[in-house]
Write an enzyme that holds these catalytic residues in place. Structure first.
Site, PDB file in Angstrom:
ATOM      1  N   ASN A 134       0.679  -1.395   0.002  1.00 51.21           N
ATOM      2  CA  ASN A 134       0.119   0.098   0.075  1.00 51.21           C
ATOM      3  C   ASN A 134       0.929   1.041  -0.224  1.00 51.21           C
ATOM      4  OD1 ASN A 134      -1.975   1.905   0.473  1.00 51.21           O
ATOM      5  ND2 ASN A 134      -2.421   1.403   2.320  1.00 51.21           N
ATOM      6  N   LYS A 137       0.080   4.393  -0.395  1.00 46.48           N
ATOM      7  CA  LYS A 137      -0.598   5.489   0.090  1.00 46.48           C
ATOM      8  C   LYS A 137      -0.229   6.528  -0.940  1.00 46.48           C
ATOM      9  CE  LYS A 137      -0.073   3.733   4.549  1.00 46.48           C
ATOM     10  NZ  LYS A 137      -0.206   4.039   6.088  1.00 46.48           N
ATOM     11  N   HIS A 177      -9.690   1.443   4.320  1.00 47.46           N
ATOM     12  CA  HIS A 177      -8.443   1.659   5.045  1.00 47.46           C
ATOM     13  C   HIS A 177      -8.830   2.602   6.272  1.00 47.46           C
ATOM     14  CE1 HIS A 177      -4.523   2.920   5.870  1.00 47.46           C
ATOM     15  NE2 HIS A 177      -3.898   1.755   5.588  1.00 47.46           N
ATOM     16  N   GLU A 219      -7.449   5.072   7.130  1.00 45.38           N
ATOM     17  CA  GLU A 219      -7.024   6.462   7.015  1.00 45.38           C
ATOM     18  C   GLU A 219      -8.166   7.071   6.062  1.00 45.38           C
ATOM     19  OE1 GLU A 219      -3.049   5.941   5.016  1.00 45.38           O
ATOM     20  OE2 GLU A 219      -2.243   5.388   7.111  1.00 45.38           O
ATOM     21  N   GLU A 259      -5.916  -4.512  10.616  1.00 46.92           N
ATOM     22  CA  GLU A 259      -4.797  -3.554  10.713  1.00 46.92           C
ATOM     23  C   GLU A 259      -5.394  -2.740  11.916  1.00 46.92           C
ATOM     24  OE1 GLU A 259      -2.533  -2.391   6.977  1.00 46.92           O
ATOM     25  OE2 GLU A 259      -4.527  -1.006   7.230  1.00 46.92           O
ATOM     26  N   SER A 312       2.619  -1.842  10.453  1.00 45.19           N
ATOM     27  CA  SER A 312       4.388  -1.799  10.450  1.00 45.19           C
ATOM     28  C   SER A 312       4.769  -3.279  10.557  1.00 45.19           C
ATOM     29  CB  SER A 312       4.700  -1.353  12.124  1.00 45.19           C
ATOM     30  OG  SER A 312       4.391   0.023  12.161  1.00 45.19           O
TER      31      SER A 312
HETATM   32  C1  PEP Z   1      -0.973   0.587   6.156  1.00 47.83           C
HETATM   33  O1  PEP Z   1      -1.477   1.877   6.359  1.00 47.83           O
HETATM   34  O2  PEP Z   1      -1.990  -0.134   5.414  1.00 47.83           O
HETATM   35  C2  PEP Z   1       0.061   0.192   6.678  1.00 47.83           C
HETATM   36  C3  PEP Z   1       0.249  -1.227   6.695  1.00 47.83           C
HETATM   37  O3  PEP Z   1       1.003   0.984   7.096  1.00 47.83           O
HETATM   38  P1  PEP Z   1       2.454   0.698   7.953  1.00 47.83           P
HETATM   39  O4  PEP Z   1       3.143  -0.862   7.249  1.00 47.83           O
HETATM   40  O5  PEP Z   1       3.223   2.004   7.326  1.00 47.83           O
HETATM   41  O6  PEP Z   1       2.190   0.695   9.208  1.00 47.83           O
END
Ligand code: PEP
Length: 256
Positions: A8, A10, A97, A99, A168, A216
């Site tokens: 992803n 973003k 998601h 966000e 997530e 992460s």
């Molecule tokens: C995400 O926002 O889908 C995500 C997994 O971000 P990160 O790996 O940076 O935590």
């Protein structure tokens, strides 16, 4: 079953040149890895730049609108329909998601409409669920149950084969690998998610439904999530913009 590792990106990177570089850096490794379905979800603008015909790497989108308008009828300024994505070679779409829920006010009802439209177009849907925080009273479990039940309301049983759940936990997104959730807690959450889904999706499909982890995910924690957390793959944010890190995750997933 193949593991699923989804990048992803973003709203990154800022130029098409950088996007091409990251993409080629990942593709070189991903092409040799047969035990993993690798999916790259760039910003919409870059989608058509990546030619992935007959490639082991698949294209994904980070969102899609909830209407597939008939020809010439698309009064939805700024939106992109699932059918348009399908025609551009996209196979997967991330929906719900955190966000988007946070910054664009996406409700479970909107997420549900998007999931339905995308599945009807034949796209594979990666539905994101996850709590903002873990409270001692376990209200967060109810929060996730509601996200699942409302997000999947009225979905045709035949479409569940094209569904992936990305767990997530929001508090674990965008941190360092050491601050991700623990494999034990992700395993517990996967069991819980399957328990919630069983009455909706049916026993057999629930059993086969891929649950991937995001928050992460990095090379340092990937193996533990796969082996102890028993996840079927990852949704990777920041580490997916660094080919050496993302490729390491692909290799670990291929070997686990
Ligand atoms: C995400 O926002 O889908 C995500 C997994 O971000 P990160 O790996 O940076 O935590």
């Amino acid at each position: 079953m193949k593991k699923l590792v989804v990048a992803n990106w973003k709203m990154n990177p800022q130029t098409i040149e950088e996007a091409n570089n990251i993409f080629s850096g990942i593709k070189r490794t991903a092409q040799k890895i047969t035990g993993v379905e690798t999916v790259i979800c760039p910003p919409f603008l870059y989608i058509s730049a990546f030619k992935l015909k007959d490639s082991l790497v698949k294209l994904g989108a980070q969102d899609a609108f909830w209407v597939n308008p008939l020809a010439g009828k698309g009064p939805y300024t700024g939106e992109i329909s699932p059918d348009m994505l399908k025609m551009a070679g996209v196979k997967y779409v991330i929906i719900g998601h955190s966000e988007r829920r946070e910054n664009f006010g996406e409700t479970n009802e909107m997420v549900n409409k998007k999931v339905k439209a995308a599945l009807e177009s034949g796209l594979k849907v990666i539905l994101c669920v996850g709590e903002k925080e873990r409270d001692h009273e376990h209200a967060y479990l109810r929060f996730i149950k509601t996200e699942l039940e409302e997000g999947l309301r009225g979905i045709k049983k035949t479409n569940f084969k094209n569904l992936v759940i990305a767990y997530e936990p929001i508090w674990a997104i965008g941190k360092k690998g050491a601050e991700a959730d623990s494999p034990e807690s992700v395993l517990q959450m996967s069991i819980y998610i399957r328990r919630v889904l069983q009455p909706i999706v049916g026993k057999e499909l629930t059993h086969d439904l891929p649950i991937i982890y995001g928050g992460s995910a990095e090379p340092v924690n990937a193996e533990a999530f796969l082996k102890e957390g028993k996840v079927q793959g990852f949704l990777v944010g920041h580490a997916s913009l660094k080919p050496e890190q993302f490729n390491e995750i692909l290799k670990i997933a291929n070997e686990s």
